[in-house]
Every structure is written in C-alpha cells, then in structure tokens.
Design an enzyme around this catalytic site. Structure first.
Site, mmCIF file in Angstrom:
data_model
loop_
_atom_site.group_PDB
_atom_site.id
_atom_site.type_symbol
_atom_site.label_atom_id
_atom_site.label_comp_id
_atom_site.label_asym_id
_atom_site.label_seq_id
_atom_site.Cartn_x
_atom_site.Cartn_y
_atom_site.Cartn_z
ATOM 1 N N TYR A 1 3.512 -19.505 8.472
ATOM 2 C CA TYR A 1 3.251 -20.571 9.444
ATOM 3 C C TYR A 1 3.759 -20.226 10.839
ATOM 4 O O TYR A 1 2.980 -20.185 11.794
ATOM 5 C CB TYR A 1 3.795 -21.920 8.956
ATOM 6 C CG TYR A 1 3.804 -22.970 10.027
ATOM 7 C CD1 TYR A 1 2.607 -23.479 10.530
ATOM 8 C CD2 TYR A 1 4.988 -23.426 10.593
ATOM 9 C CE1 TYR A 1 2.601 -24.417 11.548
ATOM 10 C CE2 TYR A 1 4.995 -24.357 11.608
ATOM 11 C CZ TYR A 1 3.802 -24.854 12.088
ATOM 12 O OH TYR A 1 3.807 -25.769 13.105
ATOM 13 N N LYS B 1 1.508 -19.394 14.222
ATOM 14 C CA LYS B 1 1.614 -20.159 15.465
ATOM 15 C C LYS B 1 1.947 -19.232 16.633
ATOM 16 O O LYS B 1 1.436 -19.404 17.738
ATOM 17 C CB LYS B 1 2.692 -21.250 15.355
ATOM 18 C CG LYS B 1 2.402 -22.346 14.364
ATOM 19 C CD LYS B 1 1.170 -23.175 14.730
ATOM 20 C CE LYS B 1 1.430 -24.233 15.784
ATOM 21 N NZ LYS B 1 0.288 -25.180 15.902
#
Ligand SMILES: *[C@@H]1O[C@H](CO)[C@@H](O)[C@H](O)[C@H]1NC(C)=O
Ligand SMILES: *[C@@H]1O[C@H](CO)[C@@H](O)[C@H](O)[C@H]1NC(C)=O
Length: 383
Positions: free
Chosen positions: A173, A177
């Site tokens: 994650y 990002k």
C-alpha cells in the site's frame, strides 16, 4: 447536467472573474467514500465557483445526488478507476480533478497486484485523461505513509516536507501510494490538449478520522466482540498525528485554488496535511470517543502484542490457501502503532494559506455525535 462547453471550444474565463458566477466542474474520484463525502460537503458549503460536483466511484451511492442545490449539480458516476474509458468519461468537461480513489490496505486483505492496479494504473489513467481532454488542475490524495513510519520504528516528530527520514516501504500500500505520488508530481507542467498546461500537487494526510470512519467503527466492533474489553498495549508516549476529514477536504479545495492562482508555487509540490487535533497514540485518540460505552481496558505488554502480531502473520500465511484472513494486528500495523509520527502543515499555510476550517472542538463534537449512534454493548448482547 451542466450546459458547459467542452474544453478546447473556448478558453476558460480567467480565474479572477470566476467569483462572479458558478462555472467550475469538480470531479472527485472515490467520491462516494469516506473522504469523498466530506469533500462534497465542504465544497457545497465553501466553494462558490463550482456549478457541478461529480462523484466517480466503483460502488456508488446515488442518494448523494439529493445534495444538489439551486446552484450546484451533484452527479454520481459509476466506474472503475482501472478502466481507462470510464475514467475518461468522468473527466470529460471537468476543470479540476481530485484523485482520491484509493485502496487502503495494510492488513494484507488485497493482493499487491490489485493494489497496484487501483493506485498506480488508476492514477496513470487519470493523468492520461486530463492530458487527452485538456484538464489543467489535478490534486492527488496521497498519504503520510509515502514517507513513513518505516518498520524500523524511526520516529518522525512534527516533521515537515524537508525533514530527512529513512523511507523504507515494506508493504504494497505505501509503496503504491509513493509511486502514484511520484507520477502525479512528475506530471506537473505536462502539455495538455488545447496547448494548456497541467498543474498538479499531492496532499499527504496523516491518519484521517471523522464521521463514517470505518477504522474507528472496526476498533469499536472489535471491543464489543471481546466482551466490552479494549485490548491496549502501545507505549503511552507514542504520538501520532490525526487529522479531521473535513479539514483534509478543505485543504483539497485550497490546494485547487492554489494551483489555479499560483501554479508556479503550488504545481509539482507535495504537502503534509494536518490540523489542530491533539497528538496522541492511535489507541488514546480512539479511546476518547468510546468512553461513553464503558469498555474495560486490558493492558498487555508490548512484547506480548509483538508476539501476537508475529503469530497473526504466520497464521495468515498458513491459512492463505484456504482462507483470506486479515487480522487488524500484524507486524506492520504494530510498528506503525508504536512509532511516533507527526507532521506540521506549515508549507501548505505558506503556499496556499491553509489553516483548519474546523477547530478541534468542532471536529471532536462532529465525530462524537456519529460515534454516539453506535448501538452500545447492551444492544449488541441482546441482538
Ligand atoms: C488503490 O488501492 C486500493 C486497494 O487495492 C483500492 O481499494 C482503491 O480503490 C485504489 N485506488 C483507486 C484510486 O482506485
Ligand atoms: C509546475 O509547473 C509550473 C507551470 O509549468 C511551473 O511553474 C512549476 O515550476 C512546476 N513545479 C515544479 C516543482 O517543477
């Protein structure tokens, strides 16, 4: 639907005259989610130049169109951020794109390939659509996790965008990002259709909270399942930055204005996003909203929590072929919970005059009013 011409037909009026009438179309990807709803609410209240707010999401809530007013049309578009054609349809005719659609997963619920598809390919789709359709302003919702905390547990205390930090991403994650943010920032200055220029910036909120915040609800549900016990173990002196969703939304609006009015300053920049919420550990922060339920607190030593986290990770790995089990506690979430990580929003104040729209008292009251609608321990036992 708005009667606005398509971009390229006529040049948009200069920003300085837009205050005379409503003419801007704002698109929010992930618009029906937690942050998207707050962005809708604050835009309706505060942005007098907008005539249409489009909410693009995979799972839509058509009732949000009921929030349309005399001056502002709220539209809801169902689509998949990984599908370029549906992204392009949503972007067509927009003046500003807030790219907030994101898959947040630090619990190994979703495969790295899916996270990458949504968060990286999705971001590339948004940029490509802006270029193809002549959209000039893109604000990306990033995350403090593009910087940290890292799994080594290095603290980051009231740091800013220039503070050195050992960035080491261990999870898909934050890695996705960080990659998406790099793509967005790099796209600043790209020529778009019609000969104009794309201006982009990226906002990095700390842990967002507020009404409809699923993690707060999860923390509550977990305590109810444990028979009204809160399992606590994070060192008391840990400090985390938490930011109210309404203030994150507000910063998005100010960043968009900044891109329109001072693209040379705001374009291509990343900003930490924080407000006046007190610095506390995640546990203590959540606890202050749950005190009315009378849960008892069970403190376990950190070493035991660490052991449980390792056990969860091992079990999850063993069970993977037969069961997608995603416990909240794992080594990554424990490292995050035990690592002080707080930021300052001074750069956003200097570049586009950001100050929080909601005071801490208002943020707390609004969040508490929502938490007070939870059924409570008694109700749960009876059902
Ligand atoms: C980013 O990834 C998460 C997890 O895979 C996903 O839920 C989210 O929708 C993605 N973001 C976007 C913009 O699609
Ligand atoms: C972003 O683009 C604008 C306009 O092209 C430019 O003035 C600005 O310097 C760029 N920002 C960065 C960080 O390069």
């Amino acid at each position: 639907h708005s009667e606005r011409e398509k971009p390229g037909d006529t040049p948009p009026p200069p920003v300085t005259t837009m205050s005379d009438g409503r003419s801007l179309v704002y698109l929010v990807t992930g618009g029906c989610g937690f942050l998207g709803r707050h962005l809708l609410g604050v835009t309706l209240e505060k942005e007098k130049r907008v005539c249409e707010i489009r909410l693009f999401d995979k799972v839509v809530d058509p009732r949000l169109t009921e929030q349309s007013t005399d001056g502002v049309q709220v539209t809801v578009l169902q689509g998949d951020i990984t599908d370029y054609l549906s992204v392009r349809e949503a972007v067509r005719g927009a003046d500003v794109v807030f790219h907030s659609a994101s898959l947040v997963d630090v619990w190994h619920k979703v495969s790295p390939a899916v996270i990458h598809a949504v968060n990286v390919t999705g971001t590339e789709n948004v940029i490509q659509a802006c270029v193809e359709l002549g959209v000039q302003y893109l604000v990306y919702t990033s995350s403090m996790e593009v910087v940290g905390p890292n799994v080594k547990g290095d603290p980051f205390i009231r740091g800013n965008e220039e503070t050195p930090y050992n960035i080491a991403h261990a999870m898909p994650y934050p890695r996705s990002k960080a990659e998406a943010e790099r793509i967005v920032v790099r796209a600043n200055g790209t020529e778009v259709s019609g000969g104009k220029t794309l201006h982009t910036c990226s906002l990095r909120p700390t842990g967002i909270y507020g009404e409809e915040h699923q993690l707060m609800k999860d923390f509550y549900d977990k305590s109810v399942q444990a028979g009204g016990r809160l399992i606590l173990g994070v060192p008391k002196n840990t400090e985390h930055g938490r930011v109210y969703a309404g203030n994150v939304a507000w910063m998005h609006l100010l960043a968009a204005r900044g891109l329109m009015e001072e693209p040379q300053t705001v374009g291509g920049q990343a900003y930490f996003c924080y407000d006046d919420s007190p610095y506390k550990s995640y546990e203590d922060f959540n606890l202050q909203f749950l005190s009315a339920f009378g849960f008892s607190q069970v403190h376990i030593p950190l070493v035991a929590l660490w052991f449980l986290a390792v056990l969860n990770d091992v079990l999850r790995w063993v069970l993977r072929p037969v069961w997608q089990w995603a416990p909240l506690l794992n080594r990554y979430t424990l490292a995050v919970a035990c690592t002080s990580f707080t930021v300052s929003s001074d750069k956003a104040r200097r570049h586009f005059r950001y100050t929080p729209l909601f005071s801490w008292e208002e943020c707390r009251a609004r969040t508490q009013a929502w938490v007070d609608t939870f059924p409570g321990l008694g109700a749960k036992k009876d059902s």
